[in-house]
Design a protein around this motif. Sequence first.
Motif, PDB file in Angstrom:
ATOM      1  N   SER A 147      68.563 134.789  25.081  1.00  0.00           N
ATOM      2  CA  SER A 147      69.090 135.752  26.049  1.00  0.00           C
ATOM      3  C   SER A 147      70.225 136.526  25.402  1.00  0.00           C
ATOM      4  N   LEU A 148      70.376 137.792  25.789  1.00  0.00           N
ATOM      5  CA  LEU A 148      71.496 138.582  25.279  1.00  0.00           C
ATOM      6  C   LEU A 148      71.863 139.683  26.270  1.00  0.00           C
ATOM      7  N   SER A 149      73.073 140.169  26.127  1.00  0.00           N
ATOM      8  CA  SER A 149      73.575 141.289  26.925  1.00  0.00           C
ATOM      9  C   SER A 149      74.405 142.191  26.029  1.00  0.00           C
ATOM     10  N   VAL A 150      74.582 143.432  26.461  1.00  0.00           N
ATOM     11  CA  VAL A 150      75.414 144.386  25.742  1.00  0.00           C
ATOM     12  C   VAL A 150      76.478 144.920  26.690  1.00  0.00           C
ATOM     13  N   SER A 151      77.474 145.577  26.129  1.00  0.00           N
ATOM     14  CA  SER A 151      78.626 146.006  26.915  1.00  0.00           C
ATOM     15  C   SER A 151      78.388 147.258  27.735  1.00  0.00           C
ATOM     16  N   ILE A 152      77.254 147.917  27.551  1.00  0.00           N
ATOM     17  CA  ILE A 152      76.941 149.087  28.368  1.00  0.00           C
ATOM     18  C   ILE A 152      75.942 148.689  29.450  1.00  0.00           C
ATOM     19  N   ASP A 153      75.950 149.411  30.539  1.00  0.00           N
ATOM     20  CA  ASP A 153      75.101 149.076  31.679  1.00  0.00           C
ATOM     21  C   ASP A 153      73.711 149.671  31.485  1.00  0.00           C
ATOM     22  N   ILE A 221      68.876 140.880  28.993  1.00  0.00           N
ATOM     23  CA  ILE A 221      67.624 140.739  28.247  1.00  0.00           C
ATOM     24  C   ILE A 221      67.330 139.259  28.018  1.00  0.00           C
ATOM     25  N   GLU A 222      66.073 138.855  28.281  1.00  0.00           N
ATOM     26  CA  GLU A 222      65.603 137.545  27.859  1.00  0.00           C
ATOM     27  C   GLU A 222      64.370 137.762  26.982  1.00  0.00           C
ATOM     28  N   CYS A 286      81.290 152.217  21.374  1.00  0.00           N
ATOM     29  CA  CYS A 286      82.039 151.083  21.913  1.00  0.00           C
ATOM     30  C   CYS A 286      81.108 149.956  22.308  1.00  0.00           C
ATOM     31  N   LEU A 287      80.052 149.759  21.554  1.00  0.00           N
ATOM     32  CA  LEU A 287      79.033 148.778  21.902  1.00  0.00           C
ATOM     33  C   LEU A 287      79.448 147.376  21.457  1.00  0.00           C
ATOM     34  N   ALA A 288      79.165 146.400  22.309  1.00  0.00           N
ATOM     35  CA  ALA A 288      79.355 144.980  21.966  1.00  0.00           C
ATOM     36  C   ALA A 288      78.104 144.240  22.415  1.00  0.00           C
ATOM     37  N   VAL A 289      77.800 143.108  21.755  1.00  0.00           N
ATOM     38  CA  VAL A 289      76.594 142.342  22.072  1.00  0.00           C
ATOM     39  C   VAL A 289      76.880 140.859  21.915  1.00  0.00           C
ATOM     40  N   TRP A 290      76.290 140.033  22.775  1.00  0.00           N
ATOM     41  CA  TRP A 290      76.445 138.588  22.682  1.00  0.00           C
ATOM     42  C   TRP A 290      75.186 137.934  23.248  1.00  0.00           C
ATOM     43  N   GLY A 291      74.952 136.661  22.921  1.00  0.00           N
ATOM     44  CA  GLY A 291      73.742 136.010  23.404  1.00  0.00           C
ATOM     45  C   GLY A 291      73.652 134.549  23.004  1.00  0.00           C
ATOM     46  N   CYS A 377      79.169 131.022  26.811  1.00  0.00           N
ATOM     47  CA  CYS A 377      78.146 130.716  25.816  1.00  0.00           C
ATOM     48  C   CYS A 377      78.813 129.985  24.664  1.00  0.00           C
ATOM     49  N   GLU A 378      78.010 129.288  23.879  1.00  0.00           N
ATOM     50  CA  GLU A 378      78.552 128.474  22.796  1.00  0.00           C
ATOM     51  C   GLU A 378      79.309 129.337  21.797  1.00  0.00           C
ATOM     52  N   SER A 379      80.461 128.865  21.363  1.00  0.00           N
ATOM     53  CA  SER A 379      81.257 129.583  20.369  1.00  0.00           C
ATOM     54  C   SER A 379      80.435 129.815  19.112  1.00  0.00           C
ATOM     55  N   GLY A 380      80.583 131.018  18.554  1.00  0.00           N
ATOM     56  CA  GLY A 380      79.830 131.365  17.361  1.00  0.00           C
ATOM     57  C   GLY A 380      78.531 132.072  17.644  1.00  0.00           C
ATOM     58  N   LYS A 381      78.203 132.294  18.922  1.00  0.00           N
ATOM     59  CA  LYS A 381      76.958 132.973  19.279  1.00  0.00           C
ATOM     60  C   LYS A 381      77.196 134.431  19.650  1.00  0.00           C
ATOM     61  N   GLY A 382      78.369 134.929  19.360  1.00  0.00           N
ATOM     62  CA  GLY A 382      78.701 136.308  19.667  1.00  0.00           C
ATOM     63  C   GLY A 382      80.207 136.459  19.686  1.00  0.00           C
ATOM     64  N   SER A 383      80.685 137.655  19.472  1.00  0.00           N
ATOM     65  CA  SER A 383      82.129 137.860  19.362  1.00  0.00           C
ATOM     66  C   SER A 383      82.869 137.517  20.642  1.00  0.00           C
TER      67      SER A 383
END
Length: 610
Positions: A147-153, A221-222, A286-291, A377-383
Amino acid sequence: PSDSPSYQPSSLPSNVPSDMPSFSPSSQPSSAPSQSPSAIPSSSPSFQPSSMPSESPSNKPSREPSESPSDAPSESPSSGPSSSSSPTLSGSMYPSISTMPSSEPTPIASETPSVSQSPTNGPTKSPTSVPSMQPSIVEETVTIGGSLSVSIDICAYNEADLAAFVAVIIATIKDFACTDSDPQDTNSEEEDCTAEILYACGNRQRKLASSRELQASPWQIEYQVTETFTCEVAGCTSPADIAAVASIAETVSTTMGNSMESGSFLTLLSTNIVQTSGLDANIVNCLAVWGVTEEPVTEVGSPGTGRFYPDWDYYSDTCLEDGNEPIYMTNDTAFILDSLEECCERYYSWDTNSCMNVKGSGLWYADVLNNVCVTDCESGKGSSCGGRADVFSDKLYANPRSCCESELAWRFVEFCEAESFKSECYGGTGLYYRGDSAGVDVCVKDCDPANGDRACGGLVEETWVVLHDTAEDCCAEEYSWIDNELCATRTTHSTLSKYWADKTNGKCEDDSVYPTTDLSVAIYNSIESCCSEGLPWLTEGACLSTSGMDLTGAGSNKFYVDFQSQHCAKDCNGPAPCGGLTQQWNILYESEDDCCAQVWWISRSDCLKD
């Protein structure tokens, strides 16, 4: 039927046989059997079967089949084959494809072996001495969800833009997740690794696994990554097979996690977005992503059972479907539920989030020690990942802005949101605030000094800082004792073409040429008003002259005593006898004689300044 049936049956049997056949049938069956056989076959069949079997065989085959099978077998064989007490020693050249293979295989392997649709998990105890020329090939499919998400809608996008973004996301995922985890696989023609989107902003791209079907995901997103490999054994349970599954899962999880943490995933995603004509390239600024990624699921080796039970033995705070539930749960089916969500709601109702999302929900909570919001989410899986949220102390929010507003109310919300996203492109509000914190005596701008704007005093972090729309508004509210124009120009680092009185040197200065360091001085629109109001003890001419104005020919042309030189001087600019314009305290005399009379101790010839 007859209690004493004949031992010599009739050569012309009845066309309508009895519904209740004899309990002691003849040992010599008729050579012309009935065309309508009994629906209930004899429990003691003949040892010499008919040479002309019935065209409508019984649905219930005999329990004691003939030792000499018919030369013309039925076209509709039984679905349950018999077990021969004396199986053939020579395998068939054209074996049938059985769904229930024999438990006693022939010692001589067939040259054309059958292909079972359900191969055994364990090898035979009596293997053939001649191996098959065409051994079975079993492939294991390993699926790793993520799974992941980004900082924009992106969920606010129209259908076309969302589809374009999803296509870019899946291409980026595949670039990182589908690495060559099996170096021995040289089959380049077949694609062993695939990536696909399961869920995008509430839209199911395909049916999810049963364990997640009922969950409303907070992730944008999955996806799932699927990779296949050839097993060593049919059950895919050999040490090498188990190691291969672990290697694939570790490769996908580690690669995705490292790429999120290092920023390489974001870099490639941004590049792909810019190169996609259907998307606005500015969204990468200004994009960011994590998952997160999930545990692997296999089809052959250890597939999920679809039966969920609470893991009370190892305290994982979730439900499992590995088939290893304790005996007491097996005996009491109340412990077993059909979906992860049902199990979590029943047995972990105080923390369904952790139960449903073992590696993180993707929601946000406050990290009060660092004054930012972080992702569950677990540390190290995104900023932005801050580790798993604590059910008892961490309240979860859909986005960092709402988290900042509710949990970190003392933080300026725009700054808190940017810090939570680890965004370096936040430029501040552009509004103005008091400059004390920046070491400045006037107002400063809410922006990063690194952008080159000299007015920037730094990004506002705390809500107690009052922001003003303009420099003039800020100066009026925060520095009312400073002339508003002077304060505003010092704030914006612009020039002010007005005058201030230098009382120490008795002259007026143009602030655009000689800026005042004393911000308490009065500012005048003209040099004349500066002289008359700021230096009233000087004559206008003297003030203007010392202030640098060319006053050649100016003055009264009268005479005054220059007590410093002990001579009389003319009130004018120029060569002697001009002594400069008179000061406010000088007495003017109409003639040279009248002035020299005032310095009577000087001879008349030496009286006038030369």
